[in-house]
Design a protein around this motif. Structure first.
Motif, mmCIF file in Angstrom:
data_model
loop_
_atom_site.group_PDB
_atom_site.id
_atom_site.type_symbol
_atom_site.label_atom_id
_atom_site.label_comp_id
_atom_site.label_asym_id
_atom_site.label_seq_id
_atom_site.Cartn_x
_atom_site.Cartn_y
_atom_site.Cartn_z
ATOM 1 N N GLN A 57 -21.121 -46.356 -104.631
ATOM 2 C CA GLN A 57 -20.449 -47.060 -105.720
ATOM 3 C C GLN A 57 -21.145 -48.379 -106.032
ATOM 4 O O GLN A 57 -21.282 -48.762 -107.204
ATOM 5 C CB GLN A 57 -18.987 -47.292 -105.349
ATOM 6 N N ALA A 58 -21.622 -49.056 -104.988
ATOM 7 C CA ALA A 58 -22.346 -50.310 -105.199
ATOM 8 C C ALA A 58 -23.671 -50.057 -105.917
ATOM 9 O O ALA A 58 -24.073 -50.838 -106.792
ATOM 10 C CB ALA A 58 -22.591 -51.003 -103.859
ATOM 11 N N THR A 96 -24.156 -40.963 -107.953
ATOM 12 C CA THR A 96 -22.925 -40.797 -108.724
ATOM 13 C C THR A 96 -22.017 -39.766 -108.077
ATOM 14 O O THR A 96 -20.794 -39.941 -107.998
ATOM 15 C CB THR A 96 -23.252 -40.378 -110.167
ATOM 16 N N ALA A 108 -23.058 -49.432 -109.554
ATOM 17 C CA ALA A 108 -22.653 -50.657 -110.246
ATOM 18 C C ALA A 108 -23.835 -51.524 -110.640
ATOM 19 O O ALA A 108 -23.707 -52.421 -111.487
ATOM 20 C CB ALA A 108 -21.695 -51.457 -109.362
ATOM 21 N N GLN A 109 -24.988 -51.284 -110.043
ATOM 22 C CA GLN A 109 -26.172 -52.061 -110.382
ATOM 23 C C GLN A 109 -26.619 -51.696 -111.800
ATOM 24 O O GLN A 109 -26.651 -50.535 -112.180
ATOM 25 C CB GLN A 109 -27.306 -51.781 -109.400
#
Length: 293
Positions: free
Chosen positions: A263-264, A252, A267-268
């Motif tokens: 960021q990916a 984060t 997003a999970q």
């Protein structure tokens, strides 16, 4: 894990190092650059072109980032100071301004002169330019000389030289020593690169626990690549007990600094708990070409 391209650092460019001077200036009243029109040319040159990476700079003035140099004012002041024989520091500062103005040839000549006057940061920058021209033996010798004065950029660049065999045979142990010296001086890149060496286990014995310690140091100093690698180690339990919550917190933090891989991961859904497969790491953690050593 993420590694960075081999690149020596020049303080004339947009250097990523921060907090390289351990000297306290809290008790000094520091005027703004150019605030007093009655300054002598040598003082005005210091005010307009002093570098934070120059441990020999005039602490009466705030350092000036390369992008913040007011070229017209700084060039006039530093040329006048140079013509008056002010000394190696102002000669280096004139080189900074000339380089910022795109006059690389003149900048290099001024760096050579300041380096001959034993100005440490000038030695580092002149060494970088010699290396760009292919004279790696002279480059390495100047890093050694500047590092002996305690210059942090020189210590870091000497670590790169020993690691990559630039002007000297590659020597992982000596590279680690110089990266650690830079790290002790709160250089985030020195800490990161030592961590990578310990993590990879190619030039040093692999030591994931110690690698994690240096990744953490670099991450605390703002190094995004170190945040990512530390997060992966926390996620997979490499060198430490696995901690999905701490890994997500570190991802984060990196995501907040704009890192696409972090960021990916964030997003999970529902959380970062799955172990990344080795093949996935290899594809997602390619070096970013704009990140300097």
């Amino acid at each position: 894990m993420k590694n960075e391209p081999s690149k020596r650092i020049s303080a004339l460019n947009a250097i990523l190092l921060t907090a390289v001077s351990l000297l306290s200036v809290a008790a000094i009243t520091i005027p703004e650059a150019g605030a007093a029109s009655s300054l002598l040319p040598s003082d005005q040159c210091d005010a307009e072109a002093g570098s934070e990476h120059d441990l020999q700079r005039n602490l009466a003035f705030r350092p000036v980032a390369t992008d913040d140099i007011r070229i017209g004012i700084a060039l006039s002041a530093c040329r006048e100071a140079y013509n008056q024989g002010s000394g190696p520091r102002q000669t280096f500062e004139l080189a900074r301004v000339l380089h910022a103005a795109g006059q690389r040839g003149q900048a290099m000549a001024m760096l050579e002169e300041a380096a001959a006057g034993n100005h440490a940061i000038a030695m580092v920058n002149y060494a970088v330019m010699l290396g760009e021209r292919g004279d790696h033996a002279a480059e390495f010798a100047l890093y050694q000389k500047a590092a002996a004065t305690g210059n942090i950029l020189a210590a870091y660049n000497l670590g790169v030289a020993y690691r990559d065999g630039i002007g000297t045979p590659a020597n992982g142990a000596l590279a680690a020593q110089w990266f650690e010296r830079a790290s002790v001086a709160r250089d985030n890149l020195g800490a990161f690169n030592l961590a990578v060496m310990l993590d990879e286990g190619k030039q040093l014995p692999e030591d994931n626990r110690k690698a994690a310690q240096f990744y953490r140091l670099a991450a605390e100093r703002g190094n995004v690549d170190a945040m990512i690698n530390l997060a992966i180690m926390l996620e997979t339990g490499e060198g430490m007990p696995a901690d999905a919550g701490a890994a997500r917190a570190m991802f984060t933090l990196a995501a907040g600094k704009g890192d696409a891989f972090a960021q990916a991961k964030i997003a999970q859904a529902p959380a970062v708990t799955a172990i990344v497969e080795p093949g996935e790491q290899a594809s997602l953690l390619l070096p970013k070409s704009e990140r300097a050593k």
